[in-house]
Design an enzyme around this catalytic site. Structure first.
Site, PDB file in Angstrom:
ATOM      1  N   ASN A  13     -67.875  58.399  75.501  1.00 59.78           N
ATOM      2  CA  ASN A  13     -67.378  57.215  74.806  1.00 59.78           C
ATOM      3  C   ASN A  13     -65.857  57.245  74.898  1.00 59.78           C
ATOM      4  OD1 ASN A  13     -66.708  55.151  73.074  1.00 59.78           O
ATOM      5  ND2 ASN A  13     -67.318  56.214  71.201  1.00 59.78           N
ATOM      6  N   LYS A  15     -63.788  55.075  74.026  1.00 58.57           N
ATOM      7  CA  LYS A  15     -63.137  54.308  72.944  1.00 58.57           C
ATOM      8  C   LYS A  15     -62.052  53.396  73.546  1.00 58.57           C
ATOM      9  CE  LYS A  15     -64.214  58.101  69.907  1.00 58.57           C
ATOM     10  NZ  LYS A  15     -64.143  58.620  68.563  1.00 58.57           N
ATOM     11  N   HIS A  99     -71.545  52.297  66.147  1.00 59.65           N
ATOM     12  CA  HIS A  99     -70.700  53.503  66.067  1.00 59.65           C
ATOM     13  C   HIS A  99     -70.012  53.523  64.696  1.00 59.65           C
ATOM     14  CE1 HIS A  99     -67.395  56.285  66.872  1.00 59.65           C
ATOM     15  NE2 HIS A  99     -68.132  56.748  67.869  1.00 59.65           N
ATOM     16  N   GLU A 101     -67.115  54.043  63.846  1.00 59.15           N
ATOM     17  CA  GLU A 101     -65.832  53.325  63.809  1.00 59.15           C
ATOM     18  C   GLU A 101     -66.057  51.822  63.675  1.00 59.15           C
ATOM     19  OE1 GLU A 101     -64.224  55.097  67.354  1.00 59.15           O
ATOM     20  OE2 GLU A 101     -64.112  57.017  66.314  1.00 59.15           O
ATOM     21  N   GLU A 171     -74.401  61.178  64.573  1.00 65.73           N
ATOM     22  CA  GLU A 171     -72.976  61.473  64.559  1.00 65.73           C
ATOM     23  C   GLU A 171     -72.474  61.554  63.119  1.00 65.73           C
ATOM     24  OE1 GLU A 171     -71.040  60.359  68.495  1.00 65.73           O
ATOM     25  OE2 GLU A 171     -70.886  58.605  67.233  1.00 65.73           O
ATOM     26  N   GLY A 177     -64.052  63.028  66.050  1.00 67.32           N
ATOM     27  CA  GLY A 177     -62.614  63.063  66.324  1.00 67.32           C
ATOM     28  C   GLY A 177     -61.847  64.020  65.433  1.00 67.32           C
ATOM     29  N   SER A 217     -67.265  65.795  67.934  1.00 66.26           N
ATOM     30  CA  SER A 217     -66.497  66.938  68.437  1.00 66.26           C
ATOM     31  C   SER A 217     -67.325  67.880  69.306  1.00 66.26           C
ATOM     32  CB  SER A 217     -65.821  67.681  67.277  1.00 66.26           C
ATOM     33  OG  SER A 217     -64.954  66.802  66.572  1.00 66.26           O
TER      34      SER A 217
END
Ligand code: PEP
Length: 256
Positions: A13, A15, A99, A101, A171, A177, A217
């Site tokens: 991904n 991003k 996701h 985010e 996730e 991150g 991560s």
């Protein structure tokens, strides 16, 4: 991972990174290092603007192109949005849905995730549905409830024959991150829980066939241990997918 029953999938991904000019080198690097992976499917989920280039560069190899989002409606007056059919037509095979985010910064709800999953399946894309708890929810001991509710919502309109096209990515929000990875036990417990929910709704055979990734991560040093778990069928990789060598090390760990 358990290749006897289901596909192992490693998806990068990117991003909001990599202009088309920058993406060329990374795509060439990934192609050079990952194209021979036989036992796992390799996907790069690139920004929309990089999709045509990624499809062109990767067209003659086994690496698939994914998108990071799409709109829930088929078409219409939604300025700035991209539809599932547009992605399909451009050569995209996978699309990340929900996701954390997107949930956190763009207000995406479980109901919206469900609509997007349905639309992606209609367009014959494979949705990678992201689910996961916040640190506060984990500390409160409600991880399985939260993830379970997200999974049920995402699958609420998915028929049994379409289920095999759905991929889940567990996730934990606190691991994305941050450099903080879930322990193998934590990741395996939640991935197993997701499979149990699928089993209750669609039966044992369907549950055995569904790919469930871990993301948060995952990197070249922890991938092997996480992927050794029977219920962890691959990874959704953020930061480490921006370096071809690190991404390739994870792909190699999945290709053993
Ligand atoms: C992600 O973006 O889905 C992700 C897992 O990111 P990272 O690997 O950087 O934690």
């Amino acid at each position: 991972m358990n290749r006897r029953y289901r596909k192992t999938i490693i998806a990068g991904n990117w991003k909001m990174n990599q202009t088309p000019a920058e993406a060329r080198a990374l795509l060439d690097g990934v192609k050079g290092l990952c194209a021979k992976a036989k036992w796992c499917e390799v996907v790069v989920c690139v920004p929309y603007i990089d999709i045509p280039l990624a499809v062109r560069v990767l067209k003659d190899c086994r690496i698939s192109v994914g998108a990071q989002n799409m709109h829930q409606e088929a078409s219409g007056a939604y300025t700035g949005e991209i539809s599932a059919n547009m992605l399909k037509d451009a050569g995209v095979k996978y699309v990340i849905i929900g996701h954390s985010e997107r949930r956190q910064y763009f207000g995406e709800t479980d109901a919206l995730v469900s609509q997007k999953v349905t639309r992606a399946l209609e367009a014959e894309l494979r949705p990678i549905v992201c689910v996961g708890e916040t640190l506060q929810q984990r500390d409160m001991g409600i991880t399985l409830e939260i993830v379970g509710a997200q999974v049920k919502a995402a699958l609420s309109a998915v028929s049994a024959d379409k289920l095999r096209r759905v991929v889940f990515a567990y996730e934990p929000v606190w691991a994305i991150g941050t450099g903080r990875t879930a322990t193998t036990e934590q990741a395996a417990e939640v991935c197993n829980h997701i499979r149990t929910i699928v089993r209750k709704k669609y039966g044992a055979r369907a549950a055995r066939g569904v790919t469930i990734q871990y993301g948060g991560s995952m990197n070249d040093s922890n991938a092997k241990e996480l992927l050794a778990e029977l219920d962890i069928d691959g990874g959704l990789i953020g930061g480490a997918s921006l370096k071809a060598e690190s991404f390739a090390t994870i792909v190699n760990a999945a290709n053993q």
